[in-house]
Design a protein around this motif. Structure first.
Motif, PDB file in Angstrom:
ATOM      1  N   ILE A  13      45.468  54.673  45.617  1.00 10.48           N
ATOM      2  CA  ILE A  13      46.297  55.688  44.955  1.00 10.48           C
ATOM      3  C   ILE A  13      47.375  55.052  44.081  1.00 10.48           C
ATOM      4  O   ILE A  13      47.599  55.474  42.933  1.00 10.48           O
ATOM      5  N   VAL A  14      48.040  54.022  44.609  1.00 10.87           N
ATOM      6  CA  VAL A  14      49.155  53.413  43.866  1.00 10.87           C
ATOM      7  C   VAL A  14      48.708  52.856  42.513  1.00 10.87           C
ATOM      8  O   VAL A  14      49.322  53.168  41.479  1.00 10.87           O
ATOM      9  N   PRO A  15      47.652  52.026  42.437  1.00 11.69           N
ATOM     10  CA  PRO A  15      47.240  51.552  41.103  1.00 11.69           C
ATOM     11  C   PRO A  15      46.696  52.664  40.215  1.00 11.69           C
ATOM     12  O   PRO A  15      46.828  52.586  38.989  1.00 11.69           O
ATOM     13  N   ALA A  16      46.096  53.702  40.821  1.00  9.32           N
ATOM     14  CA  ALA A  16      45.585  54.815  40.022  1.00  9.32           C
ATOM     15  C   ALA A  16      46.713  55.555  39.316  1.00  9.32           C
ATOM     16  O   ALA A  16      46.544  56.065  38.200  1.00  9.32           O
ATOM     17  N   ARG A 180      39.508  36.735  40.066  1.00 11.26           N
ATOM     18  CA  ARG A 180      38.148  36.788  39.528  1.00 11.26           C
ATOM     19  C   ARG A 180      37.731  38.222  39.218  1.00 11.26           C
ATOM     20  O   ARG A 180      37.046  38.477  38.212  1.00 11.26           O
ATOM     21  N   VAL A 181      38.114  39.162  40.074  1.00  8.74           N
ATOM     22  CA  VAL A 181      37.812  40.567  39.810  1.00  8.74           C
ATOM     23  C   VAL A 181      38.496  41.020  38.521  1.00  8.74           C
ATOM     24  O   VAL A 181      37.889  41.679  37.669  1.00  8.74           O
ATOM     25  N   THR A 208      42.818  50.929  34.284  1.00  4.01           N
ATOM     26  CA  THR A 208      43.207  51.446  35.595  1.00  4.01           C
ATOM     27  C   THR A 208      42.106  51.226  36.621  1.00  4.01           C
ATOM     28  O   THR A 208      42.386  50.887  37.781  1.00  4.01           O
ATOM     29  N   VAL A 209      40.864  51.409  36.215  1.00  2.00           N
ATOM     30  CA  VAL A 209      39.730  51.173  37.126  1.00  2.00           C
ATOM     31  C   VAL A 209      39.706  49.720  37.588  1.00  2.00           C
ATOM     32  O   VAL A 209      39.521  49.426  38.777  1.00  2.00           O
ATOM     33  N   VAL A 210      39.910  48.801  36.655  1.00  2.00           N
ATOM     34  CA  VAL A 210      39.936  47.378  37.013  1.00  2.00           C
ATOM     35  C   VAL A 210      41.103  47.091  37.957  1.00  2.00           C
ATOM     36  O   VAL A 210      40.965  46.333  38.923  1.00  2.00           O
ATOM     37  N   LEU A 211      42.244  47.720  37.700  1.00  2.00           N
ATOM     38  CA  LEU A 211      43.414  47.521  38.558  1.00  2.00           C
ATOM     39  C   LEU A 211      43.154  48.028  39.974  1.00  2.00           C
ATOM     40  O   LEU A 211      43.534  47.377  40.954  1.00  2.00           O
ATOM     41  N   ILE A 212      42.489  49.174  40.102  1.00  2.00           N
ATOM     42  CA  ILE A 212      42.146  49.708  41.427  1.00  2.00           C
ATOM     43  C   ILE A 212      41.208  48.760  42.155  1.00  2.00           C
ATOM     44  O   ILE A 212      41.379  48.467  43.349  1.00  2.00           O
ATOM     45  N   MET A 213      40.196  48.266  41.441  1.00  2.00           N
ATOM     46  CA  MET A 213      39.243  47.333  42.050  1.00  2.00           C
ATOM     47  C   MET A 213      39.960  46.089  42.566  1.00  2.00           C
ATOM     48  O   MET A 213      39.679  45.605  43.669  1.00  2.00           O
ATOM     49  N   ALA A 214      40.878  45.570  41.770  1.00  2.00           N
ATOM     50  CA  ALA A 214      41.590  44.343  42.153  1.00  2.00           C
ATOM     51  C   ALA A 214      42.524  44.587  43.328  1.00  2.00           C
ATOM     52  O   ALA A 214      42.624  43.748  44.242  1.00  2.00           O
ATOM     53  N   THR A 215      43.217  45.725  43.314  1.00  2.00           N
ATOM     54  CA  THR A 215      44.160  46.017  44.394  1.00  2.00           C
ATOM     55  C   THR A 215      43.441  46.178  45.721  1.00  2.00           C
ATOM     56  O   THR A 215      43.889  45.653  46.750  1.00  2.00           O
ATOM     57  N   LEU A 229      49.164  37.213  53.209  1.00  2.00           N
ATOM     58  CA  LEU A 229      49.684  38.331  52.421  1.00  2.00           C
ATOM     59  C   LEU A 229      50.310  37.833  51.119  1.00  2.00           C
ATOM     60  O   LEU A 229      50.112  38.427  50.051  1.00  2.00           O
ATOM     61  N   THR A 230      51.081  36.735  51.177  1.00  2.00           N
ATOM     62  CA  THR A 230      51.735  36.235  49.964  1.00  2.00           C
ATOM     63  C   THR A 230      50.725  35.708  48.949  1.00  2.00           C
ATOM     64  O   THR A 230      50.980  35.742  47.743  1.00  2.00           O
ATOM     65  N   ASP A 231      49.565  35.221  49.418  1.00  8.84           N
ATOM     66  CA  ASP A 231      48.490  34.837  48.494  1.00  8.84           C
ATOM     67  C   ASP A 231      47.999  36.048  47.714  1.00  8.84           C
ATOM     68  O   ASP A 231      47.737  35.976  46.507  1.00  8.84           O
ATOM     69  N   VAL A 232      47.857  37.159  48.420  1.00  9.31           N
ATOM     70  CA  VAL A 232      47.338  38.385  47.810  1.00  9.31           C
ATOM     71  C   VAL A 232      48.337  38.969  46.822  1.00  9.31           C
ATOM     72  O   VAL A 232      47.972  39.347  45.701  1.00  9.31           O
TER      73      VAL A 232
END
Length: 285
Positions: A13-16, A180-181, A208-215, A229-232
């Protein structure tokens, strides 16, 4: 366990919501800012001197070096926060995972693995090439190079920071799966926008779709305990930052960035057009 489901929902939801807000808000202001203007002027001068292909190469190498310079100290900070943030999160997730949801996240997280994305990159480059006709080499070169660009920049950062990985996985700083995504599917979205005439809304939707996939890739990497977590968190910034430079370099290569200045004839027509309307109206009356 229920809280992990809510966090998964927020990872979508947040990246969308944030994607369009960033594109129409800070993104637009940044594109019109002084730094962006100076960058366009500098790139335009390089194109005149070096030509488009060489300027694109110089630009992407400079951008990669700048990304490394920024994310090196960030990685050192992340390493220092390992005991404060990463270990508590790792143990918290360990106590709350469920078998069914874990299977789904293990399936999804493979989206960011190297081997499947190598296939995606090659297939995308081959599919786009015919649509570019005489310039078929542009998608072949640009899409194929998106993969090693991310690999080498991430590997350099991982070696410089050398923070190690969780005992449950081999993920290093910053998250290469997320980057990579972003780079692979971002490159595909970029060439969709360059190949076919589309409005700004479609461009924002693709991004936005790419951002959702990455998140969600980042969430799955935490759930499967492949990354700290900090890596992510670092990967969610590192990936888009590297892609921005890549996208501008592609724009330079295809002649879309910086946008060419209007010719004197076109500028004269643009100025004369408003003045001609009253004359036409007067004649008609």
């Amino acid at each position: 366990m229920v809280l992990l489901y809510f966090i998964a929902a927020f990872a979508v939801i947040v990246p969308a919501v944030a994607g369009p807000l960033l594109a129409y808000g800070p993104g637009r202001r940044l594109a019109r800012g002084r730094l962006a203007t100076k960058t366009r002027e500098s790139v335009a001068g390089l194109v005149v001197t070096l030509g488009k292909p060489m300027t694109a190469l110089v630009f992407v190498l400079f951008w990669a070096a700048a990304v490394i310079a920024v994310f090196w100290p960030v990685g050192i900070l992340a390493h220092r926060l390992e005991n404060v943030i990463d270990w508590p999160v790792l143990l918290w997730v360990t106590d709350r995972r469920s078998p069914g949801f874990e299977d789904f996240n293990w399936w999804y997280t493979t989206l960011g693995d190297r081997d499947p994305l190598k296939i995606v990159v090659v297939v995308a480059a081959v599919l786009f090439a015919p649509f570019w006709r005489k310039r078929f080499w542009i998608p072949l070169v640009a899409i194929l190079l998106s993969f090693p660009l991310e690999q080498y920049v991430q590997a350099i950062l991982a070696g410089m920071v050398n923070r190690g990985h969780p005992p449950t996985g081999l993920g290093s700083y910053p998250s290469g799966g997320i980057a990579r995504v972003v780079m692979t599917f971002g490159a595909i979205a970029l060439f969709v926008a360059l190949t076919w005439k589309m409005g700004r809304r479609w461009h924002v939707l693709l991004g936005t779709v790419v951002l959702i996939m990455a998140t969600y890739e980042g969430y799955s990497r935490i759930y499967t305990q492949k990354h700290w977590l900090t890596d992510v968190i670092s990967g969610l910034v590192f990936g888009p930052a590297l892609f921005l430079g890549y996208a501008l370099a592609v724009g330079i290569l295809v002649g879309r960035y910086p946008r060419p200045a209007p010719t004197p004839a076109a500028a004269t027509e643009a100025v004369a057009a408003p003045a001609a309307e009253p004359v036409a109206t007067a004649n008609a009356s």
